[in-house]
Design a protein around this motif. Structure first.
Motif, PDB file in Angstrom:
ATOM      1  N   VAL A  55       0.837  -1.202   0.000  1.00 51.95           N
ATOM      2  CA  VAL A  55       0.000   0.000   0.000  1.00 51.95           C
ATOM      3  C   VAL A  55       0.872   1.253   0.000  1.00 51.95           C
ATOM      4  O   VAL A  55       0.602   2.230  -0.712  1.00 51.95           O
ATOM      5  CB  VAL A  55      -0.952  -0.005   1.206  1.00 51.95           C
ATOM      6  CG1 VAL A  55      -1.723   1.313   1.285  1.00 51.95           C
ATOM      7  CG2 VAL A  55      -1.930  -1.176   1.124  1.00 51.95           C
ATOM      8  N   ALA A  56       1.946   1.227   0.807  1.00 56.07           N
ATOM      9  CA  ALA A  56       2.861   2.370   0.853  1.00 56.07           C
ATOM     10  C   ALA A  56       3.486   2.624  -0.515  1.00 56.07           C
ATOM     11  O   ALA A  56       3.672   3.779  -0.927  1.00 56.07           O
ATOM     12  CB  ALA A  56       3.940   2.131   1.898  1.00 56.07           C
ATOM     13  N   ALA A  57       3.813   1.547  -1.243  1.00 53.29           N
ATOM     14  CA  ALA A  57       4.395   1.695  -2.579  1.00 53.29           C
ATOM     15  C   ALA A  57       3.393   2.302  -3.554  1.00 53.29           C
ATOM     16  O   ALA A  57       3.764   3.107  -4.424  1.00 53.29           O
ATOM     17  CB  ALA A  57       4.883   0.338  -3.086  1.00 53.29           C
ATOM     18  N   ILE A  58       2.113   1.922  -3.423  1.00 56.21           N
ATOM     19  CA  ILE A  58       1.078   2.506  -4.277  1.00 56.21           C
ATOM     20  C   ILE A  58       0.948   4.001  -4.002  1.00 56.21           C
ATOM     21  O   ILE A  58       0.859   4.818  -4.929  1.00 56.21           O
ATOM     22  CB  ILE A  58      -0.260   1.784  -4.070  1.00 56.21           C
ATOM     23  CG1 ILE A  58      -0.184   0.349  -4.593  1.00 56.21           C
ATOM     24  CG2 ILE A  58      -1.401   2.543  -4.758  1.00 56.21           C
ATOM     25  CD1 ILE A  58      -1.407  -0.491  -4.305  1.00 56.21           C
ATOM     26  N   ILE A  59       0.944   4.374  -2.723  1.00 56.65           N
ATOM     27  CA  ILE A  59       0.854   5.788  -2.360  1.00 56.65           C
ATOM     28  C   ILE A  59       2.041   6.556  -2.931  1.00 56.65           C
ATOM     29  O   ILE A  59       1.890   7.664  -3.468  1.00 56.65           O
ATOM     30  CB  ILE A  59       0.781   5.944  -0.829  1.00 56.65           C
ATOM     31  CG1 ILE A  59      -0.536   5.369  -0.292  1.00 56.65           C
ATOM     32  CG2 ILE A  59       0.922   7.410  -0.418  1.00 56.65           C
ATOM     33  CD1 ILE A  59      -0.615   5.323   1.217  1.00 56.65           C
ATOM     34  N   GLN A  60       3.237   5.974  -2.847  1.00 59.06           N
ATOM     35  CA  GLN A  60       4.421   6.638  -3.378  1.00 59.06           C
ATOM     36  C   GLN A  60       4.342   6.794  -4.893  1.00 59.06           C
ATOM     37  O   GLN A  60       4.712   7.843  -5.441  1.00 59.06           O
ATOM     38  CB  GLN A  60       5.671   5.849  -3.000  1.00 59.06           C
ATOM     39  CG  GLN A  60       6.982   6.501  -3.455  1.00 59.06           C
ATOM     40  CD  GLN A  60       7.159   7.895  -2.896  1.00 59.06           C
ATOM     41  OE1 GLN A  60       7.094   8.098  -1.684  1.00 59.06           O
ATOM     42  NE2 GLN A  60       7.373   8.882  -3.760  1.00 59.06           N
ATOM     43  N   SER A  61       3.847   5.772  -5.576  1.00 54.03           N
ATOM     44  CA  SER A  61       3.706   5.857  -7.031  1.00 54.03           C
ATOM     45  C   SER A  61       2.733   6.966  -7.422  1.00 54.03           C
ATOM     46  O   SER A  61       2.974   7.732  -8.366  1.00 54.03           O
ATOM     47  CB  SER A  61       3.230   4.523  -7.605  1.00 54.03           C
ATOM     48  OG  SER A  61       4.200   3.506  -7.429  1.00 54.03           O
ATOM     49  N   LEU A  62       1.621   7.061  -6.694  1.00 55.26           N
ATOM     50  CA  LEU A  62       0.640   8.115  -6.971  1.00 55.26           C
ATOM     51  C   LEU A  62       1.233   9.491  -6.703  1.00 55.26           C
ATOM     52  O   LEU A  62       0.920  10.465  -7.401  1.00 55.26           O
ATOM     53  CB  LEU A  62      -0.609   7.892  -6.126  1.00 55.26           C
ATOM     54  CG  LEU A  62      -1.411   6.621  -6.463  1.00 55.26           C
ATOM     55  CD1 LEU A  62      -2.515   6.403  -5.439  1.00 55.26           C
ATOM     56  CD2 LEU A  62      -1.997   6.705  -7.867  1.00 55.26           C
ATOM     57  N   SER A  63       2.092   9.574  -5.701  1.00 57.03           N
ATOM     58  CA  SER A  63       2.784  10.839  -5.428  1.00 57.03           C
ATOM     59  C   SER A  63       3.744  11.187  -6.557  1.00 57.03           C
ATOM     60  O   SER A  63       3.855  12.353  -6.965  1.00 57.03           O
ATOM     61  CB  SER A  63       3.548  10.741  -4.100  1.00 57.03           C
ATOM     62  OG  SER A  63       4.232  11.943  -3.811  1.00 57.03           O
ATOM     63  N   ASP A  64       4.428  10.168  -7.093  1.00 61.33           N
ATOM     64  CA  ASP A  64       5.335  10.404  -8.221  1.00 61.33           C
ATOM     65  C   ASP A  64       4.580  10.892  -9.452  1.00 61.33           C
ATOM     66  O   ASP A  64       5.109  11.682 -10.244  1.00 61.33           O
ATOM     67  CB  ASP A  64       6.096   9.121  -8.555  1.00 61.33           C
ATOM     68  CG  ASP A  64       7.059   8.703  -7.454  1.00 61.33           C
ATOM     69  OD1 ASP A  64       7.424   9.561  -6.627  1.00 61.33           O
ATOM     70  OD2 ASP A  64       7.439   7.511  -7.413  1.00 61.33           O
ATOM     71  N   PHE A  65       3.329  10.427  -9.608  1.00 58.80           N
ATOM     72  CA  PHE A  65       2.525  10.872 -10.745  1.00 58.80           C
ATOM     73  C   PHE A  65       2.297  12.383 -10.705  1.00 58.80           C
ATOM     74  O   PHE A  65       2.170  13.024 -11.759  1.00 58.80           O
ATOM     75  CB  PHE A  65       1.167  10.161 -10.765  1.00 58.80           C
ATOM     76  CG  PHE A  65       1.233   8.694 -11.078  1.00 58.80           C
ATOM     77  CD1 PHE A  65       2.392   8.115 -11.572  1.00 58.80           C
ATOM     78  CD2 PHE A  65       0.123   7.876 -10.878  1.00 58.80           C
ATOM     79  CE1 PHE A  65       2.451   6.758 -11.862  1.00 58.80           C
ATOM     80  CE2 PHE A  65       0.168   6.525 -11.171  1.00 58.80           C
ATOM     81  CZ  PHE A  65       1.336   5.963 -11.662  1.00 58.80           C
ATOM     82  N   VAL A  66       2.233  12.951  -9.512  1.00 61.29           N
ATOM     83  CA  VAL A  66       2.032  14.395  -9.380  1.00 61.29           C
ATOM     84  C   VAL A  66       3.189  15.138 -10.047  1.00 61.29           C
ATOM     85  O   VAL A  66       2.996  16.161 -10.713  1.00 61.29           O
ATOM     86  CB  VAL A  66       1.901  14.806  -7.901  1.00 61.29           C
ATOM     87  CG1 VAL A  66       1.697  16.321  -7.782  1.00 61.29           C
ATOM     88  CG2 VAL A  66       0.746  14.069  -7.235  1.00 61.29           C
ATOM     89  N   ASP A  67       4.397  14.604  -9.880  1.00 61.44           N
ATOM     90  CA  ASP A  67       5.571  15.233 -10.483  1.00 61.44           C
ATOM     91  C   ASP A  67       5.518  15.159 -12.009  1.00 61.44           C
ATOM     92  O   ASP A  67       6.119  15.987 -12.700  1.00 61.44           O
ATOM     93  CB  ASP A  67       6.847  14.552  -9.971  1.00 61.44           C
ATOM     94  CG  ASP A  67       6.963  14.615  -8.459  1.00 61.44           C
ATOM     95  OD1 ASP A  67       6.487  15.613  -7.880  1.00 61.44           O
ATOM     96  OD2 ASP A  67       7.515  13.673  -7.864  1.00 61.44           O
ATOM     97  N   ASP A  68       4.791  14.166 -12.519  1.00 60.61           N
ATOM     98  CA  ASP A  68       4.678  13.999 -13.971  1.00 60.61           C
ATOM     99  C   ASP A  68       3.557  14.834 -14.580  1.00 60.61           C
ATOM    100  O   ASP A  68       3.473  14.945 -15.811  1.00 60.61           O
ATOM    101  CB  ASP A  68       4.429  12.517 -14.319  1.00 60.61           C
ATOM    102  CG  ASP A  68       5.576  11.621 -13.883  1.00 60.61           C
ATOM    103  OD1 ASP A  68       6.722  12.110 -13.845  1.00 60.61           O
ATOM    104  OD2 ASP A  68       5.313  10.439 -13.569  1.00 60.61           O
ATOM    105  N   VAL A  69       2.703  15.387 -13.720  1.00 63.32           N
ATOM    106  CA  VAL A  69       1.553  16.164 -14.205  1.00 63.32           C
ATOM    107  C   VAL A  69       1.578  17.541 -13.538  1.00 63.32           C
ATOM    108  O   VAL A  69       0.897  17.783 -12.537  1.00 63.32           O
ATOM    109  CB  VAL A  69       0.218  15.452 -13.908  1.00 63.32           C
ATOM    110  CG1 VAL A  69      -0.952  16.232 -14.525  1.00 63.32           C
ATOM    111  CG2 VAL A  69       0.229  14.025 -14.409  1.00 63.32           C
ATOM    112  N   PRO A  70       2.374  18.454 -14.055  1.00 66.20           N
ATOM    113  CA  PRO A  70       2.453  19.789 -13.437  1.00 66.20           C
ATOM    114  C   PRO A  70       1.149  20.549 -13.615  1.00 66.20           C
ATOM    115  O   PRO A  70       0.382  20.281 -14.560  1.00 66.20           O
ATOM    116  CB  PRO A  70       3.590  20.457 -14.206  1.00 66.20           C
ATOM    117  CG  PRO A  70       3.624  19.762 -15.526  1.00 66.20           C
ATOM    118  CD  PRO A  70       3.231  18.336 -15.239  1.00 66.20           C
TER     119      PRO A  70
END
Length: 419
Positions: free
Chosen positions: A82-97
């Motif tokens: 679950v923590a890895a999923i949350i981190q991946s979703l956070s990384d997506f924010v960096d990809d979508v300014p």
């Protein structure tokens, strides 16, 4: 009401058939049924279960084991996933300014982020929770799809509304129930409650603050200046529990008054320096710091309810008790907050056989806010301390000043305020 005298554990069970959750609450009568449902009962049980786990506890060696965000226990394989999923979703924010240009409400790039999250969530589940899904499905592809779909609804529901570009306590509730689903499915280990909060709820809150700041998400169902917080509630429950007195044994009741020795006093939330000092260790102070990050002006002016609460003299456990009651009334008890909550097989739209039968009047009608006009401040409102106003519904601080909005806008008061 949510109570703290007993401490039951949420029952673990794998349903025979999984149901994709859907909206059921359409009016006040549905809200009344919700309050007599198994879903409502189980939400309360899980919240109290996690809340109790966050209190300090007396170890076998006689030393007090505190709950510190910087000293997390190791996550189980499910928790790690679950923590890895949350981190991946956070990384997506960096990809979508965020998009540039004038706008009145939230940044439309949030819809792009949300669409990306939806498109990737199946792969994220398979990658990080695949073994959990396989065990639950017992080699049945249809069941594997069913459980994944049920979990996805609650997880994606925890990140706000792409249509309205807002986020609030109803979305936060959805994430809590997502974790409750995993608990019911025996995906978490016994005794993992503290790590669930520090290792999953807190990172989720960090992600949501990142989304709010990046895409300027609107508060959903806000009470304005008289709400507890524009977006969240859970960090105030769990954060106050972190600072309460130690639970002395497994059978001991959850403390209702007092504080752990040496912790900051409740009124220290008005001190930016103290908040900055404790924000990395405590969820309550982390939430207050976020308020300081996004709001300007005196604390009592932009956050009068939290300011009133800071005057409580009976310690953090008393605040925790009040937060639990307030969550029941202001989140679970309010139609605008829970109207979009979906029900499936794990948190079902079914009558709780033990629920009280005296719910003839619509809870929706009972929960309508009552307008009150507070007194007006005079003088320099940037430096003057408030003298009169509306206290938090359960806060009765001894000698603490109450806050009022400098605008004189009518406030709302919970229906249980006089109890």
């Amino acid at each position: 009401m949510l109570g703290q005298q007993a401490h039951p554990i949420l029952e673990r069970r794998i349903p025979a058939t999984f149901i994709t959750p859907r909206k059921r609450i359409e009016d006040g009568n549905d809200l009344a049924f919700f309050h007599a449902s198994i879903a409502y009962r189980d939400i309360k049980i899980f919240l109290l279960q996690l809340n109790r786990a966050i209190f300090p506890r007396l170890g076998e060696d006689g030393k007090t084991e505190v709950c510190d965000l910087q000293q997390r226990a190791e996550l189980s394989s499910t928790g790690t996933g679950v923590a890895a999923i949350i981190q991946s979703l956070s990384d997506f924010v960096d990809d979508v300014p965020p998009e540039t240009g004038p706008r009145r409400f939230g940044n439309v790039a949030f819809r792009t982020w949300y669409k990306l999250a939806v498109s990737e969530i199946d792969d994220l589940f398979d990658e990080h929770l695949g073994s959990v899904l396989d065990r639950i499905a017992t080699n049945d592809d249809q069941r594997r799809t069913g459980v994944r779909e049920e979990l996805k609804v609650y997880l994606l529901g925890g990140f706000g509304s792409a249509q309205r570009m807002d986020y609030g306590t109803g979305h936060e509730l959805s994430f809590l129930v997502f974790l409750g689903c995993l608990w019911k499915l025996s995906a978490f280990q016994a005794g993992e409650e503290r790590t669930i909060v520090t290792g999953l709820v807190q990172p989720y809150l960090v992600l949501m603050r990142k989304l709010i700041l990046t895409y300027t998400l609107e508060p959903a169902g806000t009470h304005g200046v008289w709400g507890l917080d524009d977006h969240s509630f859970l960090p105030y429950i769990f954060g106050s529990a972190q600072l309460g007195p130690a639970i002395t044994s497994a059978d001991a009741p959850t403390p209702l008054t007092g504080s752990l020795a040496g912790v900051p006093k409740p009124d220290s939330v008005a001190s930016k320096g103290t908040v900055l000092q404790y924000k990395d260790n405590n969820m309550y102070f982390a939430a207050i710091q976020f308020i300081y990050d996004v709001k300007t002006g005196p604390f009592w002016e932009h956050s009068p309810t939290l300011f009133n609460i800071s005057g409580i003299k009976d310690g953090w456990a008393k605040i925790n008790k009040g937060m639990i009651k307030m969550y029941d009334a202001e989140v679970l008890g309010k139609f605008p907050v829970v109207q979009h909550f979906p029900f499936g097989s794990l948190f079902p739209w079914e009558k709780d056989p033990d629920a009280q039968q005296n719910m003839q009047q619509s809870m929706h009608a009972q929960q309508q806010p009552t307008a009150q006009t507070p007194g007006m401040l005079s003088g320099n409102v940037q430096t003057a301390r408030p003298q009169v106003g509306t206290a938090a519904p359960w806060a009765k601080p001894s000698g603490a000043p109450s806050a009022v909005p400098s605008t004189g806008v009518p406030s709302t008061r919970a229906p249980w305020a006089a109890r």
